[in-house]
Design an enzyme around this catalytic site. Structure first.
Site, PDB file in Angstrom:
ATOM      1  N   LEU A  24       0.827  -1.208   0.000  1.00  0.00           N
ATOM      2  CA  LEU A  24       0.000   0.000   0.000  1.00  0.00           C
ATOM      3  C   LEU A  24       0.865   1.264   0.000  1.00  0.00           C
ATOM      4  O   LEU A  24       1.897   1.329   0.658  1.00  0.00           O
ATOM      5  CB  LEU A  24      -0.917   0.020   1.230  1.00  0.00           C
ATOM      6  CG  LEU A  24      -1.894  -1.155   1.383  1.00  0.00           C
ATOM      7  CD1 LEU A  24      -2.844  -0.898   2.558  1.00  0.00           C
ATOM      8  CD2 LEU A  24      -2.694  -1.425   0.115  1.00  0.00           C
ATOM      9  N   HIS A  28      -3.320   4.188  -2.379  1.00  0.00           N
ATOM     10  CA  HIS A  28      -4.291   3.343  -1.673  1.00  0.00           C
ATOM     11  C   HIS A  28      -4.906   4.108  -0.502  1.00  0.00           C
ATOM     12  O   HIS A  28      -6.104   3.980  -0.225  1.00  0.00           O
ATOM     13  CB  HIS A  28      -3.625   2.063  -1.151  1.00  0.00           C
ATOM     14  CG  HIS A  28      -3.082   1.173  -2.223  1.00  0.00           C
ATOM     15  ND1 HIS A  28      -1.746   1.050  -2.471  1.00  0.00           N
ATOM     16  CD2 HIS A  28      -3.713   0.377  -3.125  1.00  0.00           C
ATOM     17  CE1 HIS A  28      -1.558   0.192  -3.471  1.00  0.00           C
ATOM     18  NE2 HIS A  28      -2.731  -0.229  -3.878  1.00  0.00           N
ATOM     19  N   GLN A  52      -3.917 -13.213 -12.155  1.00  0.00           N
ATOM     20  CA  GLN A  52      -3.853 -12.056 -13.051  1.00  0.00           C
ATOM     21  C   GLN A  52      -2.427 -11.761 -13.517  1.00  0.00           C
ATOM     22  O   GLN A  52      -2.205 -10.783 -14.216  1.00  0.00           O
ATOM     23  CB  GLN A  52      -4.512 -10.830 -12.414  1.00  0.00           C
ATOM     24  CG  GLN A  52      -3.787 -10.242 -11.220  1.00  0.00           C
ATOM     25  CD  GLN A  52      -4.633  -9.175 -10.530  1.00  0.00           C
ATOM     26  OE1 GLN A  52      -5.577  -9.485  -9.806  1.00  0.00           O
ATOM     27  NE2 GLN A  52      -4.312  -7.910 -10.757  1.00  0.00           N
ATOM     28  N   LYS A 141      -5.865   5.090 -12.065  1.00  0.00           N
ATOM     29  CA  LYS A 141      -4.568   4.785 -12.684  1.00  0.00           C
ATOM     30  C   LYS A 141      -4.662   3.535 -13.563  1.00  0.00           C
ATOM     31  O   LYS A 141      -4.159   3.513 -14.670  1.00  0.00           O
ATOM     32  CB  LYS A 141      -3.486   4.584 -11.620  1.00  0.00           C
ATOM     33  CG  LYS A 141      -2.188   4.335 -12.299  1.00  0.00           C
ATOM     34  CD  LYS A 141      -1.075   4.070 -11.342  1.00  0.00           C
ATOM     35  CE  LYS A 141      -0.048   3.242 -12.039  1.00  0.00           C
ATOM     36  NZ  LYS A 141      -0.480   1.853 -12.213  1.00  0.00           N
ATOM     37  N   ASP A 142      -5.331   2.511 -13.057  1.00  0.00           N
ATOM     38  CA  ASP A 142      -5.556   1.309 -13.875  1.00  0.00           C
ATOM     39  C   ASP A 142      -6.872   1.535 -14.610  1.00  0.00           C
ATOM     40  O   ASP A 142      -7.912   0.966 -14.256  1.00  0.00           O
ATOM     41  CB  ASP A 142      -5.624   0.074 -12.977  1.00  0.00           C
ATOM     42  CG  ASP A 142      -4.303  -0.182 -12.283  1.00  0.00           C
ATOM     43  OD1 ASP A 142      -3.306  -0.396 -12.977  1.00  0.00           O
ATOM     44  OD2 ASP A 142      -4.262  -0.125 -11.036  1.00  0.00           O
TER      45      ASP A 142
END
Ligand code: PAF
Length: 259
Positions: A24, A28, A52, A141-142
């Protein structure tokens, strides 16, 4: 704050949920603070999800620092840290989530990491099943991940009125998006990575690419897309600049809204 490992220990009355893979940072903390905006308990999950990561990716090397993460989550206002093992997460067979179009058509992360969104959707679905959240918080961001999760929640009905809350990207003073993978950058590479931030505001794909190549980055994609479908931009609709590039051996992604 409680640290729990079993789904049965999660709050029964619903929660504001922040799924993470740990390591983190302030990005976060911003998600957790944003989630801490109502009477609902804030649950932060910490699980480095093997499915993933492709075999050539950094699953083994991915930073794991649970004690530090617990402190950060607590300071940001979390009430529960849920840190399940892979056995718990993958204990029960689950039908695969059909991937929404935004997970397969844009040819961005979906092309570069062909198994990635399959892993993300299935683990997030499972975590939602466990936590039964009222709101779930994801960073911009993602960006493709955010759009994929929004589409998955629209597509599946089993989480009721679950709302996906998008939280703007947290950045360092040099403008670089906070990411757990920044820890891999040398100070020289960090300087180089600033080209990504500059390129995001150029507003033309050719110019973005030229700037990134000039800075010595190995560009995966540098594109301008429709901000929702992530396909070709549509006149009059919001657009997003989106970049993935390697600085040395570290792959960074970032994106920004365009006027
Ligand atoms: O963004 C992440 O950290 C992960 O992809 C997520 C959403 C926690 C799923 O493992």
């Amino acid at each position: 704050m409680r640290v729990i490992h079993e789904p049965s220990e999660l709050p029964k009355e619903g929660c504001n949920f922040v799924p993470t893979m740990g390591a983190l940072h302030e990005g976060h903390s911003a998600l957790i603070q944003e989630a801490n905006n109502s009477h609902l308990p804030v649950v932060v999950s910490i699980f480095v999800n093997p499915t993933q990561f492709a075999p050539n990716e950094d699953f083994e090397a991915y930073p794991r620092m649970l004690d530090q993460d617990i402190e950060i989550a607590k300071a940001a206002g979390a009430e529960v840290v849920f840190a399940p093992t892979a056995e718990v997460v993958y204990e029960k067979e689950m039908n695969d989530i059909p991937l929404p179009k935004v997970a397969t058509e844009p040819k961005l992360e979906d092309a570069s990491r062909p198994t990635h969104f399959h892993g993300v959707c299935n683990v997030v679905a499972r975590l939602f099943d466990f936590a039964n959240p009222v709101n779930a918080f994801f960073g911009e961001k993602d960006y493709q991940q955010l759009k994929v999760i929004e589409a998955m929640v629209r597509q599946e009905s089993r989480w009721g009125d679950l709302e996906i809350v998008a939280v703007p990207t947290a950045r360092g003073i040099d403008g670089i998006a906070l990411s757990s993978r920044n820890a891999y950058l040398s100070s020289e590479e960090r300087m180089q990575a600033r080209a990504i931030v500059h390129a995001l505001s150029i507003g033309c794909e050719h110019g973005m690419m030229a700037l990134l190549v000039e800075a010595g980055l190995d560009v995966d994609y540098a594109v301008i897309r429709d901000a929702d479908s992530l396909l070709a931009p549509i006149e009059g609709c919001p657009r997003r600049a989106i970049i993935a590039a390697k600085v040395g051996s570290t792959r960074l992604i970032d994106n920004g809204e365009l006027p």
